[in-house]
Design an enzyme around this catalytic site. Structure first.
Site, PDB file in Angstrom:
ATOM      1  N   ASP A 193     -16.954  12.754  -9.527  1.00  0.00           N
ATOM      2  CA  ASP A 193     -17.457  13.107 -11.045  1.00  0.00           C
ATOM      3  C   ASP A 193     -16.190  11.322 -11.664  1.00  0.00           C
ATOM      4  O   ASP A 193     -16.433  10.870 -12.879  1.00  0.00           O
ATOM      5  CB  ASP A 193     -16.551  13.751 -11.804  1.00  0.00           C
ATOM      6  CG  ASP A 193     -17.355  15.677 -11.280  1.00  0.00           C
ATOM      7  OD1 ASP A 193     -18.694  15.706 -10.887  1.00  0.00           O
ATOM      8  OD2 ASP A 193     -16.470  16.284 -10.981  1.00  0.00           O
TER       9      ASP A 193
ATOM     10  N   HIS B 273      -7.878   7.674  12.515  1.00  0.00           N
ATOM     11  CA  HIS B 273      -6.699   7.994  12.278  1.00  0.00           C
ATOM     12  C   HIS B 273      -6.073   8.271  11.699  1.00  0.00           C
ATOM     13  O   HIS B 273      -6.799   8.859  10.783  1.00  0.00           O
ATOM     14  CB  HIS B 273      -6.526   6.268  11.756  1.00  0.00           C
ATOM     15  CG  HIS B 273      -6.977   5.005  12.510  1.00  0.00           C
ATOM     16  ND1 HIS B 273      -5.936   4.657  13.120  1.00  0.00           N
ATOM     17  CD2 HIS B 273      -8.401   4.528  11.844  1.00  0.00           C
ATOM     18  CE1 HIS B 273      -6.981   3.564  13.529  1.00  0.00           C
ATOM     19  NE2 HIS B 273      -7.932   3.431  12.758  1.00  0.00           N
TER      20      HIS B 273
ATOM     21  N   GLU C 231       8.679  -3.446   5.251  1.00  0.00           N
ATOM     22  CA  GLU C 231       7.647  -3.739   4.838  1.00  0.00           C
ATOM     23  C   GLU C 231       6.442  -4.198   4.512  1.00  0.00           C
ATOM     24  O   GLU C 231       4.823  -4.941   4.798  1.00  0.00           O
ATOM     25  CB  GLU C 231       6.709  -2.070   5.532  1.00  0.00           C
ATOM     26  CG  GLU C 231       8.023  -0.865   6.210  1.00  0.00           C
ATOM     27  CD  GLU C 231       9.016  -0.096   5.667  1.00  0.00           C
ATOM     28  OE1 GLU C 231       9.673  -1.572   5.156  1.00  0.00           O
ATOM     29  OE2 GLU C 231      10.081  -0.232   6.563  1.00  0.00           O
TER      30      GLU C 231
ATOM     31  N   GLU D  82     -11.007  -4.704  12.767  1.00  0.00           N
ATOM     32  CA  GLU D  82     -11.215  -3.688  14.088  1.00  0.00           C
ATOM     33  C   GLU D  82     -12.344  -4.263  14.459  1.00  0.00           C
ATOM     34  O   GLU D  82     -12.943  -4.849  15.516  1.00  0.00           O
ATOM     35  CB  GLU D  82     -11.906  -2.348  13.748  1.00  0.00           C
ATOM     36  CG  GLU D  82      -9.621  -2.144  13.454  1.00  0.00           C
ATOM     37  CD  GLU D  82     -10.229  -0.305  13.447  1.00  0.00           C
ATOM     38  OE1 GLU D  82     -11.362   0.454  13.452  1.00  0.00           O
ATOM     39  OE2 GLU D  82      -8.935   0.467  12.887  1.00  0.00           O
TER      40      GLU D  82
ATOM     41  N   ASN E  98      -7.067  13.095   2.606  1.00  0.00           N
ATOM     42  CA  ASN E  98      -5.134  13.231   1.749  1.00  0.00           C
ATOM     43  C   ASN E  98      -5.531  14.355   2.048  1.00  0.00           C
ATOM     44  O   ASN E  98      -5.464  14.943   1.003  1.00  0.00           O
ATOM     45  CB  ASN E  98      -5.119  13.099   0.762  1.00  0.00           C
ATOM     46  CG  ASN E  98      -5.907  11.036   0.859  1.00  0.00           C
ATOM     47  OD1 ASN E  98      -5.569  10.108   1.624  1.00  0.00           O
ATOM     48  ND2 ASN E  98      -6.531  10.121  -0.387  1.00  0.00           N
TER      49      ASN E  98
ATOM     50  N   HIS F  90     -10.303  19.679   1.650  1.00  0.00           N
ATOM     51  CA  HIS F  90     -11.578  18.572   1.116  1.00  0.00           C
ATOM     52  C   HIS F  90     -11.584  17.386   1.393  1.00  0.00           C
ATOM     53  O   HIS F  90     -10.177  17.139   1.927  1.00  0.00           O
ATOM     54  CB  HIS F  90     -11.646  18.873  -0.427  1.00  0.00           C
ATOM     55  CG  HIS F  90     -10.989  17.479  -1.447  1.00  0.00           C
ATOM     56  ND1 HIS F  90      -9.558  18.137  -1.673  1.00  0.00           N
ATOM     57  CD2 HIS F  90     -10.998  15.961  -1.952  1.00  0.00           C
ATOM     58  CE1 HIS F  90      -9.265  16.809  -2.307  1.00  0.00           C
ATOM     59  NE2 HIS F  90      -9.443  16.013  -2.355  1.00  0.00           N
TER      60      HIS F  90
HETATM   61 ZN   LIG Z   1      -9.965   2.031  12.934  1.00  0.00          ZN
END
Ligand SMILES: [Zn+2]
Ligand SMILES: [Zn+2]
Ligand SMILES: [Zn+2]
Length: 349
Positions: free
Chosen positions: A76, A298, A317, A182, A153, A166
């Site tokens: 949405d 991953h 980082e 990649e 997530n 989900h």
């Molecule tokens: Zn990958």
């Protein structure tokens, strides 16, 4: 000689062609930083306030059907829309813009508000994987879609906006940064070695057995040698396949099984629903054959010392190099040594 278990060192990630700094001794430092609240473990199978539960009305005003299996809908509040212009603006190579049409979908795993992936059971998860494969094929077949990225997530700590289990599917024309890097790495490796990078890497890992969390007939879950997140994992197929499209039925069953095995171990590590972000990397859908690409998934898992202390990617980082405190080998040992059945199935004491 460098002692990988003791000395600080850098490890090279051949997929991204970037380095990660490994600092084995740093785990001993006192922690006075952010403490996460432990996630709530029990919730009910239906939440009248959830916009993903069957029969409920979403923010857009659309009512969900009373679905009984996996349910797919267009997001949405999509990050990309299909009818956007793909035009370019470019000022002196400094202000460069390109319109990004795309499609964003949401895939509710099941009608059950509290049925997380590790608790799903293989046949149910296999059904979800079939839907993902179908969606991947359907979106990838659109002439303007060159990449389809299913991702999940899980847990508020990794940005999940709704606890209803989900995942999402993002599809668009330009390769996103990670698969784009990649693709170059896979291609360069194939040209210089005459073989596939992940096939070769998996052979090494299966021989050394220092970072393998679990495996079955068709898939292996490994803490990659170059892992950045504390309990990062890579799920790699034992056969060279480019994506969902060419996984046969028994391989989809095996993928469901390995995903449940891995996420069960995550949950058991700190006896909590372990938050993670995961994504499936299939070959681009740009019409080329992509013999260089090897299907994989991953998992970025951020908890470090306990339920309440997580790893942040900040400071060094952000401005230097990604850094980790425990070695990938220590992380793998912890994940391998936990019990294989889910802690919620423990017999009551
Ligand atoms: Zn990958
Ligand atoms: Zn729900
Ligand atoms: Zn391969």
């Amino acid at each position: 000689m460098i002692d990988l278990a003791q000395d600080s060192h850098r490890r090279y990630n051949p997929l991204t062609r970037e380095w990660v700094l490994v600092s084995p001794g740093r785990i001993a430092r006192p922690w006075q930083g952010r403490i996460e609240a432990p996630a709530l473990i029990e919730s009910s199978a239906y939440d009248p306030k959830c916009h993903m539960c069957p029969g409920n009305v979403r923010v857009s005003g659309t009512q969900n059907p009373k679905y009984s299996a996996t349910f797919v809908f267009d997001n949405d509040f999509p990050a990309m829309k299909p009818n956007t212009s793909d035009g370019m603006i470019e000022v002196k190579e400094l202000l460069v813009v390109r319109g990004e049409p795309g499609i964003c979908r949401v895939v509710c795993f099941s009608p059950k508000h509290n049925l997380r992936l590790p608790r799903m059971g293989q046949p149910t998860l296999r059904g979800v994987l079939d839907v993902l494969a179908e969606q991947h094929a359907q979106l990838g077949a659109l002439p303007w879609v060159n990449y389809v990225l299913p991702l999940e997530n899980s847990g508020a700590a990794m940005g999940a906006g709704n606890p209803h289990p989900h995942c999402q599917i993002w599809a668009n024309g330009n390769l996103p940064n990670a698969p784009s890097r990649e693709l170059t790495s896979f291609g360069t490796y194939l040209r210089s070695h005459g073989s596939c990078m992940l096939c070769d890497y998996l052979k090494l890992e299966l021989k050394r057995r220092e970072r393998i969390i679990c495996e079955n007939e068709f898939f292996v879950a490994v803490v990659p040698f170059w892992a950045v997140w504390p309990f990062e994992a890579l799920v790699i197929g034992k056969k060279h396949k480019s994506g969902f499209a060419n996984l046969i039925a028994s391989e989809r069953d095996a993928l469901a099984e390995i995903l449940i095995k891995l996420t069960t171990r995550y949950d058991n590590l700190f006896r909590t629903p372990f938050p993670y972000s995961m994504g499936y990397h299939c070959a681009p859908t740009d019409g080329a054959a992509h013999p260089e690409w090897h299907f994989h998934a991953h998992f970025c898992a951020p908890l470090l010392r306990s339920v309440t202390v997580r790893k942040f990617q900040a400071g060094y980082e952000m401005f230097g190099t990604p850094q980790r405190d425990i070695t990938p080998e220590v992380a793998e040992k912890q994940l391998r040594d936990v019990q294989q059945w889910h802690y919620l199935d423990d017999a009551p004491k």
